[in-house]
Design an enzyme around this catalytic site. Sequence first.
Site, PDB file in Angstrom:
ATOM      1  N   SER A  16       0.802  -1.227   0.000  1.00  0.00           N
ATOM      2  CA  SER A  16       0.000   0.000   0.000  1.00  0.00           C
ATOM      3  C   SER A  16       0.839   1.285   0.000  1.00  0.00           C
ATOM      4  O   SER A  16       1.892   1.340   0.637  1.00  0.00           O
ATOM      5  CB  SER A  16      -0.904   0.002   1.231  1.00  0.00           C
ATOM      6  N   THR A  63      -9.407  -1.562   3.218  1.00  0.00           N
ATOM      7  CA  THR A  63      -9.246  -1.983   1.821  1.00  0.00           C
ATOM      8  C   THR A  63      -9.602  -3.461   1.665  1.00  0.00           C
ATOM      9  O   THR A  63     -10.080  -4.102   2.605  1.00  0.00           O
ATOM     10  CB  THR A  63      -7.825  -1.627   1.304  1.00  0.00           C
ATOM     11  N   LYS A  67     -13.960  -4.174   2.700  1.00  0.00           N
ATOM     12  CA  LYS A  67     -14.779  -2.965   2.499  1.00  0.00           C
ATOM     13  C   LYS A  67     -16.275  -3.197   2.736  1.00  0.00           C
ATOM     14  O   LYS A  67     -16.979  -2.297   3.184  1.00  0.00           O
ATOM     15  CB  LYS A  67     -14.564  -2.401   1.085  1.00  0.00           C
ATOM     16  N   ASP A 103     -13.862   6.809  -1.461  1.00  0.00           N
ATOM     17  CA  ASP A 103     -13.576   6.523  -2.887  1.00  0.00           C
ATOM     18  C   ASP A 103     -14.521   7.377  -3.738  1.00  0.00           C
ATOM     19  O   ASP A 103     -14.155   7.848  -4.828  1.00  0.00           O
ATOM     20  CB  ASP A 103     -13.825   5.037  -3.211  1.00  0.00           C
ATOM     21  N   GLY A 127     -16.552  -3.568 -15.626  1.00  0.00           N
ATOM     22  CA  GLY A 127     -16.397  -4.341 -14.393  1.00  0.00           C
ATOM     23  C   GLY A 127     -17.414  -3.948 -13.337  1.00  0.00           C
ATOM     24  O   GLY A 127     -17.410  -2.802 -12.874  1.00  0.00           O
ATOM     25  N   LYS A 156     -25.758 -11.344 -13.634  1.00  0.00           N
ATOM     26  CA  LYS A 156     -25.551 -11.530 -12.190  1.00  0.00           C
ATOM     27  C   LYS A 156     -26.348 -10.512 -11.375  1.00  0.00           C
ATOM     28  O   LYS A 156     -26.760  -9.465 -11.882  1.00  0.00           O
ATOM     29  CB  LYS A 156     -24.065 -11.432 -11.848  1.00  0.00           C
TER      30      LYS A 156
HETATM   31  P1  NAP Z   1     -13.566  -5.828  -7.395  1.00  0.00           P
HETATM   32  O1  NAP Z   1     -14.616  -5.473  -6.417  1.00  0.00           O
HETATM   33  O2  NAP Z   1     -12.883  -7.134  -7.297  1.00  0.00           O
HETATM   34  O3  NAP Z   1     -14.252  -5.673  -8.820  1.00  0.00           O
HETATM   35  C1  NAP Z   1     -13.564  -5.704 -10.011  1.00  0.00           C
HETATM   36  C2  NAP Z   1     -14.503  -6.187 -11.111  1.00  0.00           C
HETATM   37  O4  NAP Z   1     -13.721  -6.319 -12.275  1.00  0.00           O
HETATM   38  C3  NAP Z   1     -15.096  -7.567 -10.850  1.00  0.00           C
HETATM   39  O5  NAP Z   1     -16.273  -7.502 -10.102  1.00  0.00           O
HETATM   40  C4  NAP Z   1     -15.297  -8.093 -12.256  1.00  0.00           C
HETATM   41  O6  NAP Z   1     -16.540  -7.610 -12.786  1.00  0.00           O
HETATM   42  C5  NAP Z   1     -14.189  -7.418 -13.052  1.00  0.00           C
HETATM   43  N1  NAP Z   1     -13.084  -8.356 -13.230  1.00  0.00           N
HETATM   44  C6  NAP Z   1     -12.378  -9.014 -12.278  1.00  0.00           C
HETATM   45  N2  NAP Z   1     -11.483  -9.842 -12.841  1.00  0.00           N
HETATM   46  C7  NAP Z   1     -11.640  -9.721 -14.172  1.00  0.00           C
HETATM   47  C8  NAP Z   1     -11.013 -10.327 -15.294  1.00  0.00           C
HETATM   48  N3  NAP Z   1     -10.054 -11.248 -15.146  1.00  0.00           N
HETATM   49  N4  NAP Z   1     -11.414  -9.956 -16.528  1.00  0.00           N
HETATM   50  C9  NAP Z   1     -12.402  -9.038 -16.695  1.00  0.00           C
HETATM   51  N5  NAP Z   1     -13.038  -8.435 -15.659  1.00  0.00           N
HETATM   52  C10 NAP Z   1     -12.658  -8.766 -14.420  1.00  0.00           C
HETATM   53  O7  NAP Z   1     -12.376  -4.754  -7.386  1.00  0.00           O
HETATM   54  P2  NAP Z   1     -12.504  -3.185  -7.129  1.00  0.00           P
HETATM   55  O8  NAP Z   1     -12.307  -2.906  -5.701  1.00  0.00           O
HETATM   56  O9  NAP Z   1     -13.711  -2.687  -7.821  1.00  0.00           O
HETATM   57  O10 NAP Z   1     -11.176  -2.650  -7.859  1.00  0.00           O
HETATM   58  C11 NAP Z   1     -11.043  -2.690  -9.261  1.00  0.00           C
HETATM   59  C12 NAP Z   1      -9.792  -1.946  -9.688  1.00  0.00           C
HETATM   60  O11 NAP Z   1      -9.884  -0.582  -9.305  1.00  0.00           O
HETATM   61  C13 NAP Z   1      -8.505  -2.461  -9.021  1.00  0.00           C
HETATM   62  O12 NAP Z   1      -7.485  -2.419  -9.961  1.00  0.00           O
HETATM   63  C14 NAP Z   1      -8.236  -1.472  -7.917  1.00  0.00           C
HETATM   64  O13 NAP Z   1      -6.871  -1.346  -7.597  1.00  0.00           O
HETATM   65  C15 NAP Z   1      -8.761  -0.189  -8.559  1.00  0.00           C
HETATM   66  N6  NAP Z   1      -9.177   0.801  -7.556  1.00  0.00           N
HETATM   67  C16 NAP Z   1      -8.531   1.979  -7.556  1.00  0.00           C
HETATM   68  C17 NAP Z   1      -8.897   2.959  -6.666  1.00  0.00           C
HETATM   69  C18 NAP Z   1      -8.189   4.277  -6.669  1.00  0.00           C
HETATM   70  O14 NAP Z   1      -8.238   4.982  -5.662  1.00  0.00           O
HETATM   71  N7  NAP Z   1      -7.566   4.636  -7.769  1.00  0.00           N
HETATM   72  C19 NAP Z   1      -9.943   2.716  -5.749  1.00  0.00           C
HETATM   73  C20 NAP Z   1     -10.590   1.476  -5.783  1.00  0.00           C
HETATM   74  C21 NAP Z   1     -10.189   0.521  -6.701  1.00  0.00           C
HETATM   75  P3  NAP Z   1     -17.506  -8.558 -13.682  1.00  0.00           P
HETATM   76  O15 NAP Z   1     -17.473  -9.896 -12.996  1.00  0.00           O
HETATM   77  O16 NAP Z   1     -18.792  -7.860 -13.567  1.00  0.00           O
HETATM   78  O17 NAP Z   1     -16.942  -8.620 -15.054  1.00  0.00           O
END
Ligand code: NAP
Length: 278
Positions: A16, A63, A67, A103, A127, A156
């Site tokens: 982190s 995180t 969450k 966020d 996603g 879903k």
């Molecule tokens: P999450 O809850 O795991 O959701 C990510 C979504 O992406 C999943 O629900 C899935 O959606 C899709 N996904 C996962 N694996 C995949 C694959 N192999 N191929 C295609 N789609 C896939 O994660 P999150 O917390 O939303 O975070 C997502 C990204 O945002 C991460 O990279 C994280 O580091 C980034 N993030 C950044 C910030 C920031 O402050 N910049 C804040 C939060 C998150 P479907 O199943 O619907 O396809």
Amino acid sequence: MKTDCFGLIGHPVSHSLSGILHRFFLTKMNKSGTYNLFSIPPQKLPDELKHIEASGVRGVNVTIPHKQAIIPFLDQLSPQAKKIGAVNTILFEEGKRIGYNTDYDGFGLLLQKCSFEPQKKKVLLLGAGGSALAVAHYLLDHGAAEVQIASRNPGKKYQDSFSLISYPELPKKLSSYDLLINCTPIGMHPKCDECPLPPSYLDAFYGTIVDLIYNPLRTSLGREGEKRSLQVSNGLPMLVGQGFVAQEIWQKKSLNPEWLTEAEHILEKALEASYESK
Ligand code: NAP
């Protein structure tokens, strides 16, 4: 009296950047507080949360993977955290645990930095996960005309306010969106060459691209956007923004917005140094 001690709870947390970010804000405020990383496996969350609270910490960030799971252990939620169904910031106050989702605010600060005004705009998210909900609610709350989310599994169960579409539907629809946001982990370090969309899809896109990923700073999606002369932002302004607003909640005062850009530069340097050391 709570001291200026803060931290991050997640599992894992060693990667982190939040420690660097919050120590920067504390220095700017002339405070000598601490920010510790607590790696807590899911089964230990309730007990460890009690210990952290009892140690006099004023607040923590939350995180992956806690969450959503943390919500039953909180006394109160901000309206945004309630709507999104996820918490990334907790304030410990007078025996109460209050949950927030910064966020949401961090994404708003990212859009401000890009001078992107969401009112009446059509937005496509890739996603249907946790970050997509924070982003989608921010956009709807700020007047977006349409927020569509692409999912690998559009059938879903997801929050009712949002309809999901499949990736194969995108090529004929992409030209109608003003903003495309990657809310998937595709392209994250170390798999930096992966792209959440076939790059050729972008030939029919003329808007702004935001990738929530900040490691690497330039993702494959971002590079493909730049090749087509599109405006592109990575997720660093959101990361910095969510930390900035968390500190405002803990300190109960507004902080100097000029620190946002300075903090971004510090995190950029930290990330670049981490690439050089590999
Ligand atoms: P999450 O809850 O795991 O959701 C990510 C979504 O992406 C999943 O629900 C899935 O959606 C899709 N996904 C996962 N694996 C995949 C694959 N192999 N191929 C295609 N789609 C896939 O994660 P999150 O917390 O939303 O975070 C997502 C990204 O945002 C991460 O990279 C994280 O580091 C980034 N993030 C950044 C910030 C920031 O402050 N910049 C804040 C939060 C998150 P479907 O199943 O619907 O396809």
